[in-house]
Write a protein that holds these residues in place. Structure first.
Motif, PDB file in Angstrom:
ATOM      1  N   ALA A 101       0.874   4.227  16.271  1.00 15.59           N
ATOM      2  CA  ALA A 101       0.681   3.844  14.870  1.00 15.59           C
ATOM      3  C   ALA A 101       1.038   2.373  14.735  1.00 15.59           C
ATOM      4  O   ALA A 101       1.703   1.797  15.600  1.00 15.59           O
ATOM      5  CB  ALA A 101       1.555   4.687  13.954  1.00 15.59           C
ATOM      6  N   ALA A 102       0.601   1.770  13.628  1.00 14.29           N
ATOM      7  CA  ALA A 102       0.936   0.380  13.341  1.00 14.29           C
ATOM      8  C   ALA A 102       1.454   0.269  11.914  1.00 14.29           C
ATOM      9  O   ALA A 102       0.976   0.961  11.013  1.00 14.29           O
ATOM     10  CB  ALA A 102      -0.275  -0.532  13.525  1.00 14.29           C
ATOM     11  N   VAL A 103       2.445  -0.605  11.733  1.00 13.77           N
ATOM     12  CA  VAL A 103       3.016  -0.874  10.414  1.00 13.77           C
ATOM     13  C   VAL A 103       2.920  -2.361  10.145  1.00 13.77           C
ATOM     14  O   VAL A 103       3.307  -3.180  10.979  1.00 13.77           O
ATOM     15  CB  VAL A 103       4.488  -0.432  10.333  1.00 13.77           C
ATOM     16  CG1 VAL A 103       5.088  -0.811   8.980  1.00 13.77           C
ATOM     17  CG2 VAL A 103       4.621   1.064  10.572  1.00 13.77           C
ATOM     18  N   SER A 104       2.398  -2.727   8.964  1.00  9.21           N
ATOM     19  CA  SER A 104       2.290  -4.124   8.578  1.00  9.21           C
ATOM     20  C   SER A 104       2.636  -4.284   7.107  1.00  9.21           C
ATOM     21  O   SER A 104       2.321  -3.407   6.298  1.00  9.21           O
ATOM     22  CB  SER A 104       0.877  -4.662   8.829  1.00  9.21           C
ATOM     23  OG  SER A 104       0.748  -5.998   8.359  1.00  9.21           O
ATOM     24  N   ALA A 105       3.298  -5.397   6.778  1.00 15.26           N
ATOM     25  CA  ALA A 105       3.580  -5.728   5.387  1.00 15.26           C
ATOM     26  C   ALA A 105       2.703  -6.885   4.925  1.00 15.26           C
ATOM     27  O   ALA A 105       2.969  -7.503   3.906  1.00 15.26           O
ATOM     28  CB  ALA A 105       5.058  -6.087   5.225  1.00 15.26           C
ATOM     29  N   GLY A 106       1.645  -7.139   5.673  1.00 17.34           N
ATOM     30  CA  GLY A 106       0.770  -8.262   5.380  1.00 17.34           C
ATOM     31  C   GLY A 106      -0.297  -7.961   4.344  1.00 17.34           C
ATOM     32  O   GLY A 106      -0.254  -6.944   3.643  1.00 17.34           O
ATOM     33  N   ASN A 107      -1.270  -8.830   4.279  1.00 18.23           N
ATOM     34  CA  ASN A 107      -2.384  -8.791   3.345  1.00 18.23           C
ATOM     35  C   ASN A 107      -3.099  -7.425   3.385  1.00 18.23           C
ATOM     36  O   ASN A 107      -3.643  -7.027   4.407  1.00 18.23           O
ATOM     37  CB  ASN A 107      -3.351  -9.919   3.738  1.00 18.23           C
ATOM     38  CG  ASN A 107      -4.522 -10.077   2.823  1.00 18.23           C
ATOM     39  OD1 ASN A 107      -5.120  -9.115   2.387  1.00 18.23           O
ATOM     40  ND2 ASN A 107      -4.882 -11.321   2.554  1.00 18.23           N
ATOM     41  N   THR A 108      -3.094  -6.717   2.243  1.00 19.22           N
ATOM     42  CA  THR A 108      -3.647  -5.353   2.200  1.00 19.22           C
ATOM     43  C   THR A 108      -5.144  -5.325   2.497  1.00 19.22           C
ATOM     44  O   THR A 108      -5.617  -4.502   3.285  1.00 19.22           O
ATOM     45  CB  THR A 108      -3.387  -4.704   0.831  1.00 19.22           C
ATOM     46  OG1 THR A 108      -1.996  -4.704   0.570  1.00 19.22           O
ATOM     47  CG2 THR A 108      -3.893  -3.262   0.812  1.00 19.22           C
ATOM     48  N   GLY A 109      -5.905  -6.216   1.860  1.00 15.04           N
ATOM     49  CA  GLY A 109      -7.342  -6.236   2.079  1.00 15.04           C
ATOM     50  C   GLY A 109      -7.689  -6.547   3.516  1.00 15.04           C
ATOM     51  O   GLY A 109      -8.600  -5.944   4.099  1.00 15.04           O
ATOM     52  N   GLY A 311      13.245  -0.496   2.979  1.00 14.66           N
ATOM     53  CA  GLY A 311      11.849  -0.179   2.738  1.00 14.66           C
ATOM     54  C   GLY A 311      11.032  -0.178   4.011  1.00 14.66           C
ATOM     55  O   GLY A 311      10.198   0.713   4.222  1.00 14.66           O
ATOM     56  N   VAL A 312      11.239  -1.159   4.871  1.00 15.44           N
ATOM     57  CA  VAL A 312      10.519  -1.205   6.150  1.00 15.44           C
ATOM     58  C   VAL A 312      10.876   0.007   7.002  1.00 15.44           C
ATOM     59  O   VAL A 312      10.000   0.622   7.632  1.00 15.44           O
ATOM     60  CB  VAL A 312      10.831  -2.510   6.904  1.00 15.44           C
ATOM     61  CG1 VAL A 312      10.226  -2.485   8.307  1.00 15.44           C
ATOM     62  CG2 VAL A 312      10.303  -3.707   6.129  1.00 15.44           C
ATOM     63  N   ALA A 313      12.150   0.367   7.023  1.00 11.43           N
ATOM     64  CA  ALA A 313      12.572   1.549   7.794  1.00 11.43           C
ATOM     65  C   ALA A 313      11.874   2.802   7.286  1.00 11.43           C
ATOM     66  O   ALA A 313      11.464   3.666   8.081  1.00 11.43           O
ATOM     67  CB  ALA A 313      14.093   1.710   7.709  1.00 11.43           C
ATOM     68  N   ASN A 314      11.708   2.917   5.976  1.00  6.56           N
ATOM     69  CA  ASN A 314      11.012   4.077   5.420  1.00  6.56           C
ATOM     70  C   ASN A 314       9.535   4.079   5.796  1.00  6.56           C
ATOM     71  O   ASN A 314       8.952   5.138   6.058  1.00  6.56           O
ATOM     72  CB  ASN A 314      11.165   4.105   3.898  1.00  6.56           C
ATOM     73  CG  ASN A 314      12.540   4.577   3.458  1.00  6.56           C
ATOM     74  OD1 ASN A 314      13.176   5.358   4.149  1.00  6.56           O
ATOM     75  ND2 ASN A 314      13.007   4.091   2.330  1.00  6.56           N
ATOM     76  N   ALA A 315       8.910   2.899   5.832  1.00  8.37           N
ATOM     77  CA  ALA A 315       7.508   2.813   6.244  1.00  8.37           C
ATOM     78  C   ALA A 315       7.350   3.236   7.698  1.00  8.37           C
ATOM     79  O   ALA A 315       6.386   3.935   8.057  1.00  8.37           O
ATOM     80  CB  ALA A 315       6.993   1.393   6.046  1.00  8.37           C
ATOM     81  N   VAL A 316       8.281   2.830   8.544  1.00  5.48           N
ATOM     82  CA  VAL A 316       8.251   3.240   9.950  1.00  5.48           C
ATOM     83  C   VAL A 316       8.403   4.759  10.071  1.00  5.48           C
ATOM     84  O   VAL A 316       7.712   5.408  10.864  1.00  5.48           O
ATOM     85  CB  VAL A 316       9.367   2.528  10.739  1.00  5.48           C
ATOM     86  CG1 VAL A 316       9.497   3.106  12.149  1.00  5.48           C
ATOM     87  CG2 VAL A 316       9.092   1.033  10.824  1.00  5.48           C
ATOM     88  N   LYS A 317       9.278   5.313   9.265  1.00  2.48           N
ATOM     89  CA  LYS A 317       9.481   6.764   9.280  1.00  2.48           C
ATOM     90  C   LYS A 317       8.206   7.502   8.886  1.00  2.48           C
ATOM     91  O   LYS A 317       7.851   8.523   9.487  1.00  2.48           O
ATOM     92  CB  LYS A 317      10.616   7.136   8.329  1.00  2.48           C
ATOM     93  CG  LYS A 317      10.898   8.632   8.273  1.00  2.48           C
ATOM     94  CD  LYS A 317      11.992   8.935   7.263  1.00  2.48           C
ATOM     95  CE  LYS A 317      12.206  10.444   7.121  1.00  2.48           C
ATOM     96  NZ  LYS A 317      13.249  10.738   6.088  1.00  2.48           N
ATOM     97  N   VAL A 318       7.503   6.976   7.863  1.00  4.23           N
ATOM     98  CA  VAL A 318       6.236   7.584   7.448  1.00  4.23           C
ATOM     99  C   VAL A 318       5.237   7.566   8.596  1.00  4.23           C
ATOM    100  O   VAL A 318       4.572   8.567   8.886  1.00  4.23           O
ATOM    101  CB  VAL A 318       5.655   6.840   6.225  1.00  4.23           C
ATOM    102  CG1 VAL A 318       4.211   7.257   5.973  1.00  4.23           C
ATOM    103  CG2 VAL A 318       6.496   7.112   4.982  1.00  4.23           C
ATOM    104  N   ALA A 319       5.120   6.432   9.279  1.00  2.57           N
ATOM    105  CA  ALA A 319       4.182   6.303  10.396  1.00  2.57           C
ATOM    106  C   ALA A 319       4.501   7.310  11.495  1.00  2.57           C
ATOM    107  O   ALA A 319       3.611   7.989  12.010  1.00  2.57           O
ATOM    108  CB  ALA A 319       4.226   4.877  10.953  1.00  2.57           C
ATOM    109  N   ALA A 320       5.772   7.406  11.839  1.00  6.50           N
ATOM    110  CA  ALA A 320       6.174   8.336  12.903  1.00  6.50           C
ATOM    111  C   ALA A 320       5.897   9.782  12.515  1.00  6.50           C
ATOM    112  O   ALA A 320       5.438  10.583  13.343  1.00  6.50           O
ATOM    113  CB  ALA A 320       7.653   8.149  13.220  1.00  6.50           C
ATOM    114  N   ARG A 321       6.153  10.104  11.264  1.00  3.91           N
ATOM    115  CA  ARG A 321       5.935  11.488  10.798  1.00  3.91           C
ATOM    116  C   ARG A 321       4.457  11.863  10.893  1.00  3.91           C
ATOM    117  O   ARG A 321       4.104  12.978  11.313  1.00  3.91           O
ATOM    118  CB  ARG A 321       6.428  11.620   9.352  1.00  3.91           C
ATOM    119  CG  ARG A 321       6.274  13.011   8.752  1.00  3.91           C
ATOM    120  CD  ARG A 321       7.253  13.999   9.335  1.00  3.91           C
ATOM    121  NE  ARG A 321       7.059  15.325   8.797  1.00  3.91           N
ATOM    122  CZ  ARG A 321       7.607  15.770   7.662  1.00  3.91           C
ATOM    123  NH1 ARG A 321       8.401  14.966   6.946  1.00  3.91           N
ATOM    124  NH2 ARG A 321       7.392  16.996   7.247  1.00  3.91           N
TER     125      ARG A 321
END
Length: 346
Positions: A101-109, A311-321
Protein backbone atom coordinates in the motif's frame (compact mmCIF):
# COMPACT_ATOMS: atom_id res chain seq x y z
CA UNK A 1 -3.88 -12.24 4.12
CA UNK A 2 -0.68 -10.24 4.43
CA UNK A 3 0.57 -10.48 8.02
CA UNK A 4 3.47 -8.00 7.69
CA UNK A 5 2.40 -5.33 5.22
CA UNK A 6 5.13 -3.16 3.73
CA UNK A 7 3.80 0.34 3.26
CA UNK A 8 5.30 2.96 0.95
CA UNK A 9 5.32 6.42 2.51
CA UNK A 10 5.52 9.53 0.34
CA UNK A 11 7.79 11.26 2.85
CA UNK A 12 7.85 14.53 0.92
CA UNK A 13 4.08 15.08 0.86
CA UNK A 14 2.03 17.16 3.27
CA UNK A 15 2.45 20.58 4.80
CA UNK A 16 5.46 19.65 6.94
CA UNK A 17 6.91 16.90 4.78
CA UNK A 18 9.56 14.51 6.07
CA UNK A 19 9.45 15.30 9.79
CA UNK A 20 5.77 14.54 10.31
CA UNK A 21 5.53 11.71 7.78
CA UNK A 22 8.49 9.84 9.30
CA UNK A 23 7.34 10.49 12.88
CA UNK A 24 3.83 9.28 11.97
CA UNK A 25 5.24 6.08 10.45
CA UNK A 26 7.35 5.61 13.59
CA UNK A 27 4.27 5.94 15.81
CA UNK A 28 2.41 3.39 13.68
CA UNK A 29 5.41 1.05 13.89
CA UNK A 30 5.51 1.48 17.67
CA UNK A 31 1.87 0.41 17.89
CA UNK A 32 2.17 -2.39 15.33
CA UNK A 33 5.58 -4.07 15.37
CA UNK A 34 4.84 -6.08 12.23
CA UNK A 35 4.65 -2.99 9.99
CA UNK A 36 7.47 -2.43 7.50
CA UNK A 37 8.09 0.67 5.40
CA UNK A 38 9.50 1.97 2.16
CA UNK A 39 10.26 5.65 2.81
CA UNK A 40 10.31 7.58 -0.47
CA UNK A 41 12.01 10.96 -0.67
CA UNK A 42 15.22 12.87 -0.05
CA UNK A 43 17.58 10.36 1.58
CA UNK A 44 19.48 13.02 3.53
CA UNK A 45 16.31 14.39 5.12
CA UNK A 46 14.85 10.95 5.81
CA UNK A 47 18.03 9.66 7.46
CA UNK A 48 18.16 12.76 9.65
CA UNK A 49 14.54 12.20 10.72
CA UNK A 50 15.20 8.50 11.41
CA UNK A 51 17.87 9.40 13.98
CA UNK A 52 15.03 10.02 16.42
CA UNK A 53 13.23 6.77 15.52
CA UNK A 54 15.59 3.75 15.69
CA UNK A 55 12.67 1.33 15.82
CA UNK A 56 11.42 2.62 12.47
CA UNK A 57 14.92 2.71 10.98
CA UNK A 58 15.28 -1.03 11.59
CA UNK A 59 12.07 -1.74 9.67
CA UNK A 60 12.53 0.64 6.75
CA UNK A 61 14.19 0.99 3.39
CA UNK A 62 14.75 4.35 1.72
CA UNK A 63 14.02 5.04 -1.94
CA UNK A 64 15.81 8.28 -2.80
CA UNK A 65 14.40 11.13 -4.86
CA UNK A 66 14.38 14.89 -4.50
CA UNK A 67 11.52 15.47 -6.95
CA UNK A 68 8.26 16.50 -5.31
CA UNK A 69 4.68 16.98 -6.51
CA UNK A 70 3.58 20.35 -5.14
CA UNK A 71 0.12 21.43 -4.07
CA UNK A 72 -0.04 23.74 -7.08
CA UNK A 73 0.73 21.05 -9.65
CA UNK A 74 -2.17 20.15 -11.89
CA UNK A 75 -2.83 16.41 -12.41
CA UNK A 76 -1.38 16.67 -15.93
CA UNK A 77 1.82 18.18 -14.54
CA UNK A 78 1.99 15.56 -11.80
CA UNK A 79 1.67 12.75 -14.32
CA UNK A 80 4.80 13.99 -16.04
CA UNK A 81 6.57 13.60 -12.70
CA UNK A 82 5.18 10.14 -12.02
CA UNK A 83 8.43 8.29 -12.71
CA UNK A 84 10.66 10.42 -10.53
CA UNK A 85 8.60 12.11 -7.79
CA UNK A 86 8.20 10.75 -4.28
CA UNK A 87 4.46 10.40 -4.84
CA UNK A 88 4.87 8.61 -8.17
CA UNK A 89 7.55 6.24 -6.86
CA UNK A 90 5.41 5.33 -3.84
CA UNK A 91 2.48 4.46 -6.11
CA UNK A 92 4.70 2.52 -8.51
CA UNK A 93 6.02 0.51 -5.56
CA UNK A 94 2.47 -0.77 -5.08
CA UNK A 95 2.17 -1.54 -8.78
CA UNK A 96 5.44 -3.52 -8.81
CA UNK A 97 4.68 -5.35 -5.57
CA UNK A 98 7.52 -3.71 -3.65
CA UNK A 99 4.88 -2.36 -1.26
CA UNK A 100 1.40 -3.53 -0.34
CA UNK A 101 0.00 0.00 0.00
CA UNK A 102 1.03 3.64 -0.32
CA UNK A 103 0.27 6.62 1.93
CA UNK A 104 0.65 10.23 0.79
CA UNK A 105 -0.34 13.59 2.25
CA UNK A 106 0.30 15.34 -1.04
CA UNK A 107 -1.86 16.86 -3.76
CA UNK A 108 -5.17 14.90 -3.87
CA UNK A 109 -5.87 15.42 -7.57
CA UNK A 110 -2.34 14.43 -8.51
CA UNK A 111 -2.48 11.35 -6.28
CA UNK A 112 -5.72 10.21 -7.87
CA UNK A 113 -4.47 10.80 -11.41
CA UNK A 114 -1.19 8.96 -10.84
CA UNK A 115 -2.83 6.07 -9.00
CA UNK A 116 -5.49 5.62 -11.65
CA UNK A 117 -2.93 5.55 -14.48
CA UNK A 118 -0.49 3.27 -12.65
CA UNK A 119 -2.88 0.82 -10.99
CA UNK A 120 -5.97 1.02 -13.23
CA UNK A 121 -9.49 0.42 -12.01
CA UNK A 122 -10.68 -3.01 -10.93
CA UNK A 123 -12.74 -5.09 -13.37
CA UNK A 124 -16.37 -4.07 -12.94
CA UNK A 125 -15.53 -0.58 -11.65
CA UNK A 126 -15.92 2.37 -14.01
CA UNK A 127 -14.42 4.99 -11.71
CA UNK A 128 -12.54 4.86 -8.41
CA UNK A 129 -13.99 6.82 -5.50
CA UNK A 130 -12.48 8.67 -2.56
CA UNK A 131 -13.87 7.34 0.73
CA UNK A 132 -13.29 8.73 4.21
CA UNK A 133 -14.49 8.17 7.77
CA UNK A 134 -16.64 10.80 9.49
CA UNK A 135 -17.43 10.89 13.22
CA UNK A 136 -20.94 10.10 14.47
CA UNK A 137 -22.83 10.18 17.76
CA UNK A 138 -22.27 6.44 18.07
CA UNK A 139 -19.10 4.44 18.75
CA UNK A 140 -18.43 3.89 15.03
CA UNK A 141 -17.61 6.24 12.16
CA UNK A 142 -19.62 6.49 8.96
CA UNK A 143 -17.99 5.73 5.60
CA UNK A 144 -18.72 8.42 3.01
CA UNK A 145 -17.91 8.33 -0.70
CA UNK A 146 -17.28 9.87 -3.19
CA UNK A 147 -15.64 12.95 -1.70
CA UNK A 148 -14.28 14.63 -4.78
CA UNK A 149 -12.79 12.18 -7.25
CA UNK A 150 -15.82 12.31 -9.60
CA UNK A 151 -17.87 15.49 -9.81
CA UNK A 152 -20.54 13.92 -12.02
CA UNK A 153 -21.83 10.37 -11.53
CA UNK A 154 -24.55 8.27 -13.12
CA UNK A 155 -26.64 5.60 -11.44
CA UNK A 156 -24.16 2.84 -12.33
CA UNK A 157 -21.34 4.76 -10.62
CA UNK A 158 -23.42 5.26 -7.48
CA UNK A 159 -24.29 1.56 -7.27
CA UNK A 160 -20.61 0.65 -7.59
CA UNK A 161 -19.73 3.20 -4.90
CA UNK A 162 -22.32 1.59 -2.62
CA UNK A 163 -20.76 -1.84 -3.13
CA UNK A 164 -17.25 -0.50 -2.43
CA UNK A 165 -18.32 1.52 0.59
CA UNK A 166 -20.16 -1.44 2.08
CA UNK A 167 -17.09 -3.65 1.61
CA UNK A 168 -14.94 -1.05 3.39
CA UNK A 169 -17.43 -0.77 6.26
CA UNK A 170 -17.55 -4.56 6.65
CA UNK A 171 -13.77 -4.65 7.04
CA UNK A 172 -13.75 -1.85 9.61
CA UNK A 173 -16.53 -3.10 11.83
CA UNK A 174 -17.24 -6.70 10.78
CA UNK A 175 -20.80 -5.81 9.85
CA UNK A 176 -22.62 -8.56 7.99
CA UNK A 177 -24.76 -6.04 6.10
CA UNK A 178 -23.81 -2.37 6.61
CA UNK A 179 -26.65 0.13 6.43
CA UNK A 180 -26.26 2.09 3.20
CA UNK A 181 -28.01 5.30 2.12
CA UNK A 182 -27.75 7.72 -0.79
CA UNK A 183 -27.24 11.41 -0.03
CA UNK A 184 -30.22 13.39 -1.29
CA UNK A 185 -32.21 16.58 -0.72
CA UNK A 186 -35.02 14.59 0.90
CA UNK A 187 -35.87 11.07 2.03
CA UNK A 188 -38.96 10.62 -0.17
CA UNK A 189 -38.55 8.20 -3.09
CA UNK A 190 -39.49 10.81 -5.70
CA UNK A 191 -36.84 13.30 -4.54
CA UNK A 192 -33.50 13.91 -6.24
CA UNK A 193 -31.96 13.46 -9.67
CA UNK A 194 -32.73 10.64 -12.08
CA UNK A 195 -29.36 9.08 -11.29
CA UNK A 196 -30.14 8.98 -7.58
CA UNK A 197 -33.60 7.49 -8.10
CA UNK A 198 -32.41 4.82 -10.55
CA UNK A 199 -29.49 3.89 -8.29
CA UNK A 200 -31.85 3.61 -5.33
CA UNK A 201 -34.23 1.40 -7.27
CA UNK A 202 -31.41 -0.89 -8.35
CA UNK A 203 -30.13 -1.23 -4.79
CA UNK A 204 -33.65 -1.95 -3.49
CA UNK A 205 -34.02 -4.66 -6.14
CA UNK A 206 -30.71 -6.32 -5.19
CA UNK A 207 -31.19 -8.01 -1.80
CA UNK A 208 -28.28 -10.36 -2.60
CA UNK A 209 -25.78 -7.53 -2.09
CA UNK A 210 -23.82 -7.49 1.18
CA UNK A 211 -25.60 -4.40 2.48
CA UNK A 212 -28.88 -3.22 3.94
CA UNK A 213 -29.98 -0.43 1.62
CA UNK A 214 -32.19 2.03 3.52
CA UNK A 215 -33.00 4.68 0.93
CA UNK A 216 -32.01 8.33 1.09
CA UNK A 217 -30.40 10.47 3.78
CA UNK A 218 -30.19 14.26 4.10
CA UNK A 219 -26.93 16.02 4.86
CA UNK A 220 -27.92 17.06 8.37
CA UNK A 221 -28.29 13.38 9.38
CA UNK A 222 -24.87 12.16 8.17
CA UNK A 223 -23.29 12.34 11.63
CA UNK A 224 -26.26 10.97 13.58
CA UNK A 225 -25.07 7.36 13.33
CA UNK A 226 -28.25 6.18 11.62
CA UNK A 227 -26.33 4.52 8.78
CA UNK A 228 -22.90 3.02 8.13
CA UNK A 229 -22.26 4.18 4.53
CA UNK A 230 -23.31 7.40 2.77
CA UNK A 231 -23.03 7.38 -1.03
CA UNK A 232 -22.97 10.46 -3.26
CA UNK A 233 -21.30 12.03 -6.28
CA UNK A 234 -17.97 13.73 -5.66
CA UNK A 235 -19.35 17.25 -6.10
CA UNK A 236 -22.04 16.88 -3.42
CA UNK A 237 -19.77 14.82 -1.19
CA UNK A 238 -16.94 17.33 -1.17
CA UNK A 239 -19.30 20.18 -0.33
CA UNK A 240 -20.90 18.14 2.46
CA UNK A 241 -17.49 17.17 3.86
CA UNK A 242 -16.19 20.75 3.88
CA UNK A 243 -19.45 21.92 5.50
CA UNK A 244 -19.12 19.32 8.27
CA UNK A 245 -15.46 20.20 8.87
CA UNK A 246 -16.31 23.91 8.92
CA UNK A 247 -19.16 23.37 11.40
CA UNK A 248 -16.83 21.40 13.68
CA UNK A 249 -14.26 24.21 13.67
CA UNK A 250 -17.04 26.75 14.25
CA UNK A 251 -18.29 24.89 17.33
CA UNK A 252 -14.84 24.50 18.86
CA UNK A 253 -13.92 28.15 18.16
CA UNK A 254 -17.25 29.33 19.57
CA UNK A 255 -16.71 27.32 22.76
CA UNK A 256 -13.17 28.65 23.11
CA UNK A 257 -14.42 32.22 22.77
CA UNK A 258 -17.27 31.63 25.21
CA UNK A 259 -15.02 30.10 27.86
CA UNK A 260 -12.53 32.98 27.73
CA UNK A 261 -15.04 35.84 27.73
CA UNK A 262 -15.06 36.38 31.51
CA UNK A 263 -13.70 35.13 34.84
CA UNK A 264 -16.96 33.30 35.42
CA UNK A 265 -16.72 31.62 31.99
CA UNK A 266 -13.15 30.52 32.69
CA UNK A 267 -14.30 28.89 35.92
CA UNK A 268 -17.08 27.17 33.96
CA UNK A 269 -14.46 25.88 31.53
CA UNK A 270 -12.49 24.27 34.36
CA UNK A 271 -15.63 22.51 35.57
CA UNK A 272 -16.63 21.32 32.09
CA UNK A 273 -13.10 20.62 30.79
CA UNK A 274 -13.47 16.80 30.68
CA UNK A 275 -16.53 17.17 28.44
CA UNK A 276 -14.91 19.76 26.17
CA UNK A 277 -11.77 17.65 25.82
CA UNK A 278 -13.92 14.71 24.79
CA UNK A 279 -15.67 16.91 22.23
CA UNK A 280 -12.34 18.14 20.91
CA UNK A 281 -11.04 14.59 20.57
CA UNK A 282 -14.20 13.45 18.79
CA UNK A 283 -14.10 16.30 16.28
CA UNK A 284 -10.34 16.19 15.65
CA UNK A 285 -9.89 15.14 11.98
CA UNK A 286 -6.59 13.49 12.88
CA UNK A 287 -8.51 10.80 14.71
CA UNK A 288 -10.36 9.96 11.49
CA UNK A 289 -7.48 10.54 9.08
CA UNK A 290 -6.92 8.33 6.06
CA UNK A 291 -9.13 8.67 2.98
CA UNK A 292 -9.01 5.70 0.61
CA UNK A 293 -9.16 5.48 -3.18
CA UNK A 294 -11.51 2.52 -3.58
CA UNK A 295 -11.83 0.66 -6.87
CA UNK A 296 -8.15 0.54 -7.85
CA UNK A 297 -5.95 -2.54 -8.22
CA UNK A 298 -4.03 -1.59 -5.12
CA UNK A 299 -4.38 0.28 -1.82
CA UNK A 300 -3.73 4.03 -1.87
CA UNK A 301 -4.47 6.12 1.23
CA UNK A 302 -4.64 9.91 1.25
CA UNK A 303 -3.67 11.66 4.49
CA UNK A 304 -4.70 15.25 5.26
CA UNK A 305 -1.98 17.63 4.15
CA UNK A 306 -2.07 19.24 7.60
CA UNK A 307 -2.25 15.95 9.50
CA UNK A 308 -0.38 15.65 12.78
CA UNK A 309 1.92 12.78 13.71
CA UNK A 310 -1.11 11.02 15.20
CA UNK A 311 -3.05 11.61 12.00
CA UNK A 312 -0.33 10.10 9.80
CA UNK A 313 -0.13 7.08 12.11
CA UNK A 314 -3.89 6.59 11.73
CA UNK A 315 -3.61 6.80 7.93
CA UNK A 316 -0.91 4.12 8.00
CA UNK A 317 -3.13 1.96 10.18
CA UNK A 318 -5.98 2.31 7.67
CA UNK A 319 -3.68 1.25 4.82
CA UNK A 320 -2.43 -1.79 6.71
CA UNK A 321 -5.95 -2.84 7.69
CA UNK A 322 -7.15 -2.75 4.08
CA UNK A 323 -4.16 -4.82 2.96
CA UNK A 324 -4.59 -7.37 5.73
CA UNK A 325 -8.28 -7.81 4.96
CA UNK A 326 -7.70 -7.72 1.18
CA UNK A 327 -10.14 -4.96 0.28
CA UNK A 328 -9.68 -5.46 -3.48
CA UNK A 329 -10.63 -9.13 -3.25
CA UNK A 330 -13.66 -8.35 -1.11
CA UNK A 331 -14.89 -5.68 -3.53
CA UNK A 332 -14.34 -8.05 -6.47
CA UNK A 333 -16.43 -10.74 -4.78
CA UNK A 334 -19.22 -8.27 -4.04
CA UNK A 335 -19.16 -6.95 -7.60
CA UNK A 336 -19.96 -10.42 -8.87
CA UNK A 337 -23.38 -9.98 -7.31
CA UNK A 338 -24.22 -7.08 -9.61
CA UNK A 339 -22.36 -8.19 -12.74
CA UNK A 340 -25.43 -9.91 -14.11
CA UNK A 341 -27.55 -6.78 -13.70
CA UNK A 342 -27.24 -3.56 -15.64
CA UNK A 343 -28.14 -0.26 -14.04
CA UNK A 344 -30.18 1.44 -16.73
CA UNK A 345 -31.54 4.97 -16.54
CA UNK A 346 -34.75 5.09 -18.51
Amino acid sequence: MTTSPRIAIDAMGGDEGVRVMVAGAALARHRHESFKFLLVGDEVQIKAALENHPNLRAASEILHTTEVVTGDDKPSQALRKSRGSSMGLAINAVKSGDAAAAVSAGNTGALMAMAKVALRTMPGIDRPALAALLPTLTDTDVVMLDLGANTECDARNLVQFAVMGAAYSRILYNWEKPRVRLLNIGTEEMKGTDSLRFAAQHLRDSPELHMAFQGFIEADKINRGDCDVVVCDGFSGNIALKSIEGAARFVTDLLRRAFTSSIRSKFGFLVSRPATELLKHHLDPNNHNGAVFLGLNGVIVKSHGSASIEGVANAVKVAARLVEDDITKRIAQDLEQISAKEVIEE
